[in-house]
Design a protein around this motif. Structure first.
Motif, PDB file in Angstrom:
ATOM      1  N   SER A  23       0.826  -1.208   0.000  1.00  0.00           N
ATOM      2  CA  SER A  23       0.000   0.000   0.000  1.00  0.00           C
ATOM      3  C   SER A  23       0.862   1.260   0.000  1.00  0.00           C
ATOM      4  O   SER A  23       0.578   2.223  -0.722  1.00  0.00           O
ATOM      5  N   LYS A  24       1.918   1.261   0.795  1.00  0.00           N
ATOM      6  CA  LYS A  24       2.816   2.422   0.841  1.00  0.00           C
ATOM      7  C   LYS A  24       3.486   2.652  -0.512  1.00  0.00           C
ATOM      8  O   LYS A  24       3.691   3.792  -0.923  1.00  0.00           O
ATOM      9  N   ARG A  25       3.805   1.576  -1.201  1.00  0.00           N
ATOM     10  CA  ARG A  25       4.420   1.705  -2.525  1.00  0.00           C
ATOM     11  C   ARG A  25       3.406   2.231  -3.545  1.00  0.00           C
ATOM     12  O   ARG A  25       3.724   3.093  -4.353  1.00  0.00           O
ATOM     13  N   VAL A  26       2.205   1.717  -3.511  1.00  0.00           N
ATOM     14  CA  VAL A  26       1.161   2.155  -4.445  1.00  0.00           C
ATOM     15  C   VAL A  26       0.846   3.639  -4.241  1.00  0.00           C
ATOM     16  O   VAL A  26       0.647   4.375  -5.204  1.00  0.00           O
ATOM     17  N   ARG A  27       0.830   4.082  -2.994  1.00  0.00           N
ATOM     18  CA  ARG A  27       0.567   5.504  -2.698  1.00  0.00           C
ATOM     19  C   ARG A  27       1.749   6.398  -3.013  1.00  0.00           C
ATOM     20  O   ARG A  27       1.624   7.609  -3.061  1.00  0.00           O
ATOM     21  N   GLY A  28       2.930   5.816  -3.197  1.00  0.00           N
ATOM     22  CA  GLY A  28       4.115   6.606  -3.514  1.00  0.00           C
ATOM     23  C   GLY A  28       4.942   7.003  -2.305  1.00  0.00           C
ATOM     24  O   GLY A  28       5.904   7.753  -2.432  1.00  0.00           O
ATOM     25  N   ALA A  29       4.582   6.501  -1.125  1.00  0.00           N
ATOM     26  CA  ALA A  29       5.339   6.825   0.081  1.00  0.00           C
ATOM     27  C   ALA A  29       6.707   6.148   0.058  1.00  0.00           C
ATOM     28  O   ALA A  29       7.678   6.666   0.612  1.00  0.00           O
ATOM     29  N   ILE A  30       6.774   4.982  -0.571  1.00  0.00           N
ATOM     30  CA  ILE A  30       8.019   4.224  -0.720  1.00  0.00           C
ATOM     31  C   ILE A  30       8.113   3.849  -2.200  1.00  0.00           C
ATOM     32  O   ILE A  30       7.131   3.368  -2.771  1.00  0.00           O
ATOM     33  N   PRO A  31       9.274   4.023  -2.837  1.00  0.00           N
ATOM     34  CA  PRO A  31       9.371   3.652  -4.252  1.00  0.00           C
ATOM     35  C   PRO A  31       9.453   2.130  -4.437  1.00  0.00           C
ATOM     36  O   PRO A  31       9.969   1.412  -3.581  1.00  0.00           O
ATOM     37  N   PHE A  32       8.921   1.658  -5.566  1.00  0.00           N
ATOM     38  CA  PHE A  32       9.086   0.260  -5.938  1.00  0.00           C
ATOM     39  C   PHE A  32      10.536   0.041  -6.362  1.00  0.00           C
ATOM     40  O   PHE A  32      11.140   0.926  -6.964  1.00  0.00           O
ATOM     41  N   THR A  33      11.066  -1.126  -6.083  1.00  0.00           N
ATOM     42  CA  THR A  33      12.394  -1.475  -6.603  1.00  0.00           C
ATOM     43  C   THR A  33      12.216  -2.010  -8.025  1.00  0.00           C
ATOM     44  O   THR A  33      11.106  -2.381  -8.433  1.00  0.00           O
ATOM     45  N   LEU A  34      13.309  -2.072  -8.773  1.00  0.00           N
ATOM     46  CA  LEU A  34      13.241  -2.617 -10.127  1.00  0.00           C
ATOM     47  C   LEU A  34      12.797  -4.076 -10.115  1.00  0.00           C
ATOM     48  O   LEU A  34      12.026  -4.504 -10.979  1.00  0.00           O
TER      49      LEU A  34
END
Length: 86
Positions: A23-34
């Protein structure tokens, strides 16, 4: 995820994380890794660029038609893995 009727709760374990972390990644709070982006693309059987809206002329029209057949197969794969699909 919405297009494929897969919840964050179902997708998170496939990525090796909790629903909260996803959820944090989808919201942009944490970036996704490659690696995470590549895994998501592989799970949904789409090119990585499609996750970011890339495509040439006629891209959306052609994709829409071909994606319908793949979606059914994709749902079968997810169900076989025990992932709840709506």
């Amino acid at each position: 995820m919405v297009r494929y009727n897969v919840s964050q709760t179902a997708l998170a374990p496939e990525l090796g994380m909790t629903q909260s972390q996803l959820s944090k990644r989808v919201r942009g709070a944490i970036p996704f890794t490659l690696d995470e982006v590549a895994t998501i693309a592989a799970l949904f059987e789409v090119p990585v660029g499609q996750l970011f809206g890339e495509g040439g002329p006629g891209y959306r029209t052609g994709l829409r038609r071909s994606a319908l057949g793949r979606e059914t197969a994709r749902r079968r794969v997810w169900k076989a893995r025990g992932v709840p699909v709506r």
